[in-house]
Design a protein around this motif. Sequence first.
Motif, mmCIF file in Angstrom:
data_model
loop_
_atom_site.group_PDB
_atom_site.id
_atom_site.type_symbol
_atom_site.label_atom_id
_atom_site.label_comp_id
_atom_site.label_asym_id
_atom_site.label_seq_id
_atom_site.Cartn_x
_atom_site.Cartn_y
_atom_site.Cartn_z
ATOM 1 N N LYS A 1 0.963 -1.099 -0.081
ATOM 2 C CA LYS A 1 0.017 0.153 -0.087
ATOM 3 C C LYS A 1 0.836 1.057 0.093
ATOM 4 O O LYS A 1 0.696 2.406 -0.592
ATOM 5 C CB LYS A 1 -0.741 -0.033 1.219
ATOM 6 C CG LYS A 1 -1.948 -0.995 1.003
ATOM 7 C CD LYS A 1 -3.270 -0.991 2.101
ATOM 8 C CE LYS A 1 -2.782 -1.148 3.577
ATOM 9 N NZ LYS A 1 -3.773 -1.136 4.488
ATOM 10 N N THR A 2 2.132 1.232 0.843
ATOM 11 C CA THR A 2 3.078 2.563 0.663
ATOM 12 C C THR A 2 3.360 2.611 -0.695
ATOM 13 O O THR A 2 3.399 3.555 -1.266
ATOM 14 C CB THR A 2 3.869 2.082 1.716
ATOM 15 O OG1 THR A 2 3.472 2.059 2.771
ATOM 16 C CG2 THR A 2 5.031 3.376 1.786
ATOM 17 N N GLN B 1 6.335 -4.498 -10.706
ATOM 18 C CA GLN B 1 7.577 -4.295 -9.808
ATOM 19 C C GLN B 1 7.107 -4.101 -8.332
ATOM 20 O O GLN B 1 8.027 -5.001 -7.435
ATOM 21 C CB GLN B 1 8.113 -2.802 -10.269
ATOM 22 C CG GLN B 1 8.688 -2.589 -11.558
ATOM 23 C CD GLN B 1 8.802 -1.167 -11.834
ATOM 24 O OE1 GLN B 1 7.994 -0.481 -11.828
ATOM 25 N NE2 GLN B 1 10.143 -1.015 -12.152
ATOM 26 N N ILE B 2 5.860 -3.695 -7.776
ATOM 27 C CA ILE B 2 5.584 -3.805 -6.579
ATOM 28 C C ILE B 2 5.610 -5.089 -5.865
ATOM 29 O O ILE B 2 5.980 -5.446 -4.960
ATOM 30 C CB ILE B 2 4.252 -3.095 -6.240
ATOM 31 C CG1 ILE B 2 4.802 -1.555 -6.652
ATOM 32 C CG2 ILE B 2 3.784 -3.041 -4.923
ATOM 33 C CD1 ILE B 2 3.421 -0.685 -6.383
ATOM 34 N N ALA B 3 4.813 -5.986 -6.938
ATOM 35 C CA ALA B 3 4.787 -7.570 -6.334
ATOM 36 C C ALA B 3 5.913 -8.354 -6.139
ATOM 37 O O ALA B 3 6.322 -8.705 -5.113
ATOM 38 C CB ALA B 3 4.040 -8.390 -7.443
ATOM 39 N N ASP C 1 -7.270 -0.617 -8.302
ATOM 40 C CA ASP C 1 -8.336 -0.057 -7.664
ATOM 41 C C ASP C 1 -7.911 1.017 -6.435
ATOM 42 O O ASP C 1 -8.312 2.060 -6.218
ATOM 43 C CB ASP C 1 -9.650 -0.732 -7.370
ATOM 44 C CG ASP C 1 -10.364 -1.206 -8.507
ATOM 45 O OD1 ASP C 1 -10.098 -0.597 -9.745
ATOM 46 O OD2 ASP C 1 -10.917 -2.563 -8.422
ATOM 47 N N TYR C 2 -6.964 0.487 -5.442
ATOM 48 C CA TYR C 2 -6.467 1.086 -4.397
ATOM 49 C C TYR C 2 -5.765 2.400 -4.825
ATOM 50 O O TYR C 2 -5.800 3.327 -4.327
ATOM 51 C CB TYR C 2 -5.465 0.020 -3.671
ATOM 52 C CG TYR C 2 -5.179 0.570 -2.302
ATOM 53 C CD1 TYR C 2 -5.929 0.819 -1.074
ATOM 54 C CD2 TYR C 2 -3.737 1.079 -2.304
ATOM 55 C CE1 TYR C 2 -5.307 1.320 0.046
ATOM 56 C CE2 TYR C 2 -3.303 1.751 -1.080
ATOM 57 C CZ TYR C 2 -3.972 1.585 0.185
ATOM 58 O OH TYR C 2 -3.615 2.235 1.187
ATOM 59 N N ARG C 3 -5.011 2.303 -6.085
ATOM 60 C CA ARG C 3 -4.170 3.044 -6.577
ATOM 61 C C ARG C 3 -4.846 4.369 -6.894
ATOM 62 O O ARG C 3 -4.771 5.492 -6.674
ATOM 63 C CB ARG C 3 -3.118 2.765 -7.504
ATOM 64 C CG ARG C 3 -2.550 3.733 -8.317
ATOM 65 C CD ARG C 3 -1.469 3.295 -9.245
ATOM 66 N NE ARG C 3 -0.099 3.130 -8.521
ATOM 67 C CZ ARG C 3 0.830 2.294 -9.148
ATOM 68 N NH1 ARG C 3 0.822 1.915 -10.407
ATOM 69 N NH2 ARG C 3 1.989 2.318 -8.402
#
Length: 545
Positions: free
Chosen positions: A493-494, A505-507, A532-534
């Motif tokens: 989330k950060t 990349q985040i994964a 959706d969170y982004r």
Amino acid sequence: MRALIVDDEKHVRSAVRKLIDWRELGFREVIEAEDGAEAVRLIEERRPQLVVTDIMMPLASGIELMAWMEKHAADCKKIVISGFNDFEFVRHTVKYGGIDYLLKPIDRKQLLDAVSKAAASWQETERGKRQLQAKSMEVNELKPMYRDKLLSRLLAETSYGRAPAPGEHYLREFSALADIRTCQVAAFDLKSLPEHHLRKYAPNPDLLFFSLLNICNDFLHPSGQGTAFRNWNSPYEIVLLIWDEPDRTAAWLRKIADGIGQTLQVQAEFGVSQPRPFPAGLHQAYVQALGALNRRNLLESSSPIHEYQPDAPSVGTLRFGKFEEKIRLAVRSGHAGQIRQSVGEWGETVSAMERITMEQLKWWWDEYTVARAGWIEDFFQECREAPRMPAENGPFVLPLDERGRFSLPVLQERLIGQLIELAQIMASLQAPGGSPMREIARYLELHYMKEITLQDISSKFHLNREYISRRFKQEFGETIGDFTSRVRMDKAKTLLASPHLKIAQIALMVGYQDEKYFSRVFKKVEQMSPNDYRKKLAEAERNGG
């Protein structure tokens, strides 16, 4: 005290002796003389504190005796007994410091008063002499300190680029420095002495400084080309200031090192600067001397003199922090064997180095000290009572073997001893019923990006896998898998707040090789997809939320 009675009439001497209690007044001995000549001999031999004398005597009169005493026994008190009420006799008595002038026949009370006054006067004089002697001793003790502090101040003043002008305080105290044009500085660090030697002088470190400075100055002062002083700006340093004879500096330092070795049975090493202008270049010379001393290769022991080299290699790149986590876990485990193993791995890496300097050692020790403080703070938050941790051991002392050479095994044993002591204290303060589950949780929080299996945790913490699974869920209300997923999602989330990072990349950054699997897990935990969170974050930012 001792009293001398001088009279040519024996019955008068006996009367003076018997009229008062001499012992009660502090006199342990009373002696007699029948004329001035005999009195002079007894005064020279027995050194009495009081003389009671007649005026008119054969060979030498009382006045002649007092005149002689004024030159040769001035501290001795005088009382005159006379059968003549003569002003001239009284005047001479006063002139030569007589306490009283008594007339015969002797009055007991008058004699008692006069002797009491003489005794009190002598004691007061002695008290004053003792105080003066004590002050003189104190001044003599303070003179070297004052001298060293002036030179230390001069060392510091030149660090601001300010060259003291002629006539300033240090020149008034050290006139020999007025004509100096160039100087060299040699630095000697007492922390490079063997640890047992420093412990020996721990109750009185001034004695160690006194001994070392005496040896240094016994060589330097006769030449008139140098002086050694205690650097009060740094508590463990001796600085040698050598001027106008750069060709002889090395020879003097070798003699001093030999003198220290013969006297104290220790090896002394000096860092030496290049010649610099005096006084403007004094601080730079001091910095060079320290640099030469701290950057010497401790794996070589060819010479006690280390000259400043502008191109000397800087401190190495190996960091203690690389091994911090493994050592910390070993301490929390409470097992001495694990502590030895973790420190041993660090030692193996260090032992492969071709160059180790005092600067590098201090760097490592500072890193360890900071890390250790962090471990204690973390443990304090978990502990039910304030822990009484071992006190810091003061400045870093060079680890030496029996021959006085740098020893990595000695350093490792020092480190292991401190860590085992810390582990024992932590174990003794552990809350009843406590477990290492918090440590496992901390480990997962630090290594969430790695694939960590239950077997990995079991091997690292030396615990049964079933026990870990059961106990972890009891303490945290979730399984290790769920705990790890939650930590990863919090990190994700950060990272999603950064529009420049792709979901793939985040994964990878949070420990998932498969982007789709990461998205499924994220949606399960957060009830929405990563995209959706982004979008939600971006909308909240646009709305000022």
